[in-house]
Design a protein around this motif. Structure first.
Motif, mmCIF file in Angstrom:
data_model
loop_
_atom_site.group_PDB
_atom_site.id
_atom_site.type_symbol
_atom_site.label_atom_id
_atom_site.label_comp_id
_atom_site.label_asym_id
_atom_site.label_seq_id
_atom_site.Cartn_x
_atom_site.Cartn_y
_atom_site.Cartn_z
ATOM 1 N N GLU A 49 0.842 -1.211 0.000
ATOM 2 C CA GLU A 49 0.000 0.000 0.000
ATOM 3 C C GLU A 49 0.872 1.254 0.000
ATOM 4 O OE1 GLU A 49 -2.786 -0.065 3.178
ATOM 5 O OE2 GLU A 49 -3.915 -1.761 2.375
ATOM 6 N N SER B 165 2.514 1.777 -3.342
ATOM 7 C CA SER B 165 1.573 2.131 -4.415
ATOM 8 C C SER B 165 1.438 3.644 -4.577
ATOM 9 C CB SER B 165 0.198 1.515 -4.148
ATOM 10 O OG SER B 165 -0.477 2.225 -3.128
ATOM 11 N N PHE B 166 1.786 4.404 -3.549
ATOM 12 C CA PHE B 166 1.671 5.871 -3.649
ATOM 13 C C PHE B 166 2.812 6.481 -4.458
ATOM 14 C CE2 PHE B 166 -1.333 5.282 -0.234
ATOM 15 C CZ PHE B 166 -2.312 6.197 -0.571
ATOM 16 N N LEU C 191 1.650 7.891 -9.538
ATOM 17 C CA LEU C 191 0.390 8.614 -9.755
ATOM 18 C C LEU C 191 -0.200 8.104 -11.061
ATOM 19 C CD1 LEU C 191 -1.502 10.822 -8.732
ATOM 20 C CD2 LEU C 191 -0.228 12.464 -10.073
ATOM 21 N N HIS C 192 -0.797 6.926 -10.984
ATOM 22 C CA HIS C 192 -1.238 6.211 -12.177
ATOM 23 C C HIS C 192 -2.277 5.182 -11.737
ATOM 24 C CE1 HIS C 192 -0.898 3.462 -15.643
ATOM 25 N NE2 HIS C 192 -0.467 4.522 -16.295
ATOM 26 N N PRO C 193 -3.211 4.826 -12.617
ATOM 27 C CA PRO C 193 -4.185 3.796 -12.240
ATOM 28 C C PRO C 193 -3.540 2.502 -11.761
ATOM 29 C CG PRO C 193 -4.887 4.878 -14.243
ATOM 30 C CD PRO C 193 -3.533 5.424 -13.918
ATOM 31 N N ALA C 194 -2.362 2.183 -12.269
ATOM 32 C CA ALA C 194 -1.685 0.958 -11.820
ATOM 33 C C ALA C 194 -1.369 1.050 -10.324
ATOM 34 C CB ALA C 194 -0.411 0.743 -12.619
ATOM 35 N N GLY C 195 -1.036 2.247 -9.844
ATOM 36 C CA GLY C 195 -0.775 2.445 -8.421
ATOM 37 C C GLY C 195 -2.021 2.196 -7.601
ATOM 38 N N PHE C 196 -3.152 2.671 -8.107
ATOM 39 C CA PHE C 196 -4.426 2.469 -7.424
ATOM 40 C C PHE C 196 -4.755 0.978 -7.346
ATOM 41 C CE2 PHE C 196 -9.179 2.415 -7.685
ATOM 42 C CZ PHE C 196 -9.412 2.907 -6.421
ATOM 43 N N PHE C 197 -4.530 0.292 -8.438
ATOM 44 C CA PHE C 197 -4.827 -1.146 -8.451
ATOM 45 C C PHE C 197 -3.867 -1.919 -7.559
ATOM 46 C CE2 PHE C 197 -8.159 -0.557 -11.205
ATOM 47 C CZ PHE C 197 -8.822 -1.761 -11.370
ATOM 48 N N PHE D 285 -2.653 -0.804 -4.890
ATOM 49 C CA PHE D 285 -3.141 -0.554 -3.530
ATOM 50 C C PHE D 285 -4.271 -1.527 -3.182
ATOM 51 C CE2 PHE D 285 -6.047 1.292 -0.513
ATOM 52 C CZ PHE D 285 -5.218 1.767 0.480
ATOM 53 N N LEU D 286 -5.215 -1.663 -4.128
ATOM 54 C CA LEU D 286 -6.373 -2.526 -3.862
ATOM 55 C C LEU D 286 -5.984 -3.999 -3.803
ATOM 56 C CD1 LEU D 286 -9.273 -1.030 -6.004
ATOM 57 C CD2 LEU D 286 -8.950 -0.863 -3.550
#
Lengths: 73, 209
Positions: free
Chosen positions: A34, A37-38, A41-47, A49-50
């Motif tokens: 997590e 993941s920060f 700054l990209h959707p891959a980072g968000f995913f 994290f999840l």
């Protein structure tokens, strides 16, 4: 020659402790993912994290709760 | 002053350190203090940090930089710098009618009770298309549903420049009822297929940089 022995149960982790150890490992891994993941700054980072991040943490929490709920002392 | 990011980072480090201690020395949970520590470190803190982290990611996902981080969105980002003021997106961006840091989100969220949630669901759909289905060429990208006047009127309704425009006053009822679209008149929005050929606005003072 006598060898000093630890009291029974002090060295060998119990089954509950083994589960807590695994839960702790899952939480450490999940929080590490997590945090990493920060960096993106990209959707891959968000995913990231999840899944795996939040999933690992959730698995660790679930294992911890199940371990203490099912422990009979 | 301690920033929220620094506080969260410190909380993550402390939680990881304590969880690592529990992983290496699980026997500390044999005492009452150890059991309380396990409850805090393996339940309370990870749950709070994950919830906070999710919120931070969702907030970050509103940024223009985030939206334009996908290659397929680059022409849309470039369209914000179109010199021609008749282009709605460029005009809003350049005149700061929307915050530049959240330019995409400001116009493409729903201004409803669950608008943020809907926007995030659409964002997840974008990611699915990006990584699983494969994105279409930029010029073939379409909105999932027609753009609603509600999103325009969220800011423009009640604004003096909007109200005092006679053309707007004549069709206000149709605009409110969505019988007529704002885009019927303001139809030049991104038009990315020709974005590279259009003149680019350079803010004064930045020319030659």
């Amino acid at each position: 020659m006598t060898v000093a022995r630890e009291p029974a149960g002090a060295a060998e982790p119990t089954r509950l402790e083994g589960r807590l150890r695994l839960a702790a490992v899952l939480v450490v891994l999940g929080l590490a993912v997590e945090a990493i993941s920060f960096a993106a700054l990209h959707p891959a980072g968000f995913f990231a994290f999840l899944a795996p991040g939040a999933l690992l943490v959730a698995a660790g929490i679930a294992l911890y709760l199940w371990s203490i709920a099912s422990d009979r002392g | 002053m301690l920033s929220i990011e620094l506080f969260f980072a410190a909380a993550v480090v402390v939680t990881v350190a304590l969880a690592a201690l529990l992983a290496l020395r699980p026997e500390v949970t044999r005492g009452r203090g150890g059991r309380i520590l396990a409850f805090v470190v393996l339940f309370v803190l990870p749950a709070l940090l994950t919830a906070g982290g999710l919120q931070a990611h969702l907030e970050q996902a509103k940024s223009t930089e985030f939206c334009l981080s996908c290659h397929v969105m680059e022409p849309y980002g470039e369209s914000l710098w179109t010199e021609d003021p008749s282009f709605v997106a460029a005009s809003h961006f350049q005149n700061r009618r929307v915050p530049r840091e959240q330019a995409c989100y400001s116009c493409h969220t729903d201004y409803t009770m669950f608008g943020d949630v809907n926007a995030k669901v659409r964002g997840l759909r974008h990611v699915w298309v990006q990584y699983v289905v494969g994105p279409p060429p930029p010029e073939e990208i379409e909105l999932y549903s027609p753009y609603r006047n509600r999103e325009c009127l969220h800011c423009h309704a009640g604004a003096r420049a909007f109200l005092e425009n006679e053309l707007h006053a004549e069709v206000l009822a149709e605009l409110r009822s969505e019988e007529m679209s704002c885009l019927d008149c303001h139809g030049e929005v991104h038009e990315v297929e020709a974005v590279a050929e259009r003149e680019r606005w350079t803010p004064p003072g930045e020319a030659g940089e």
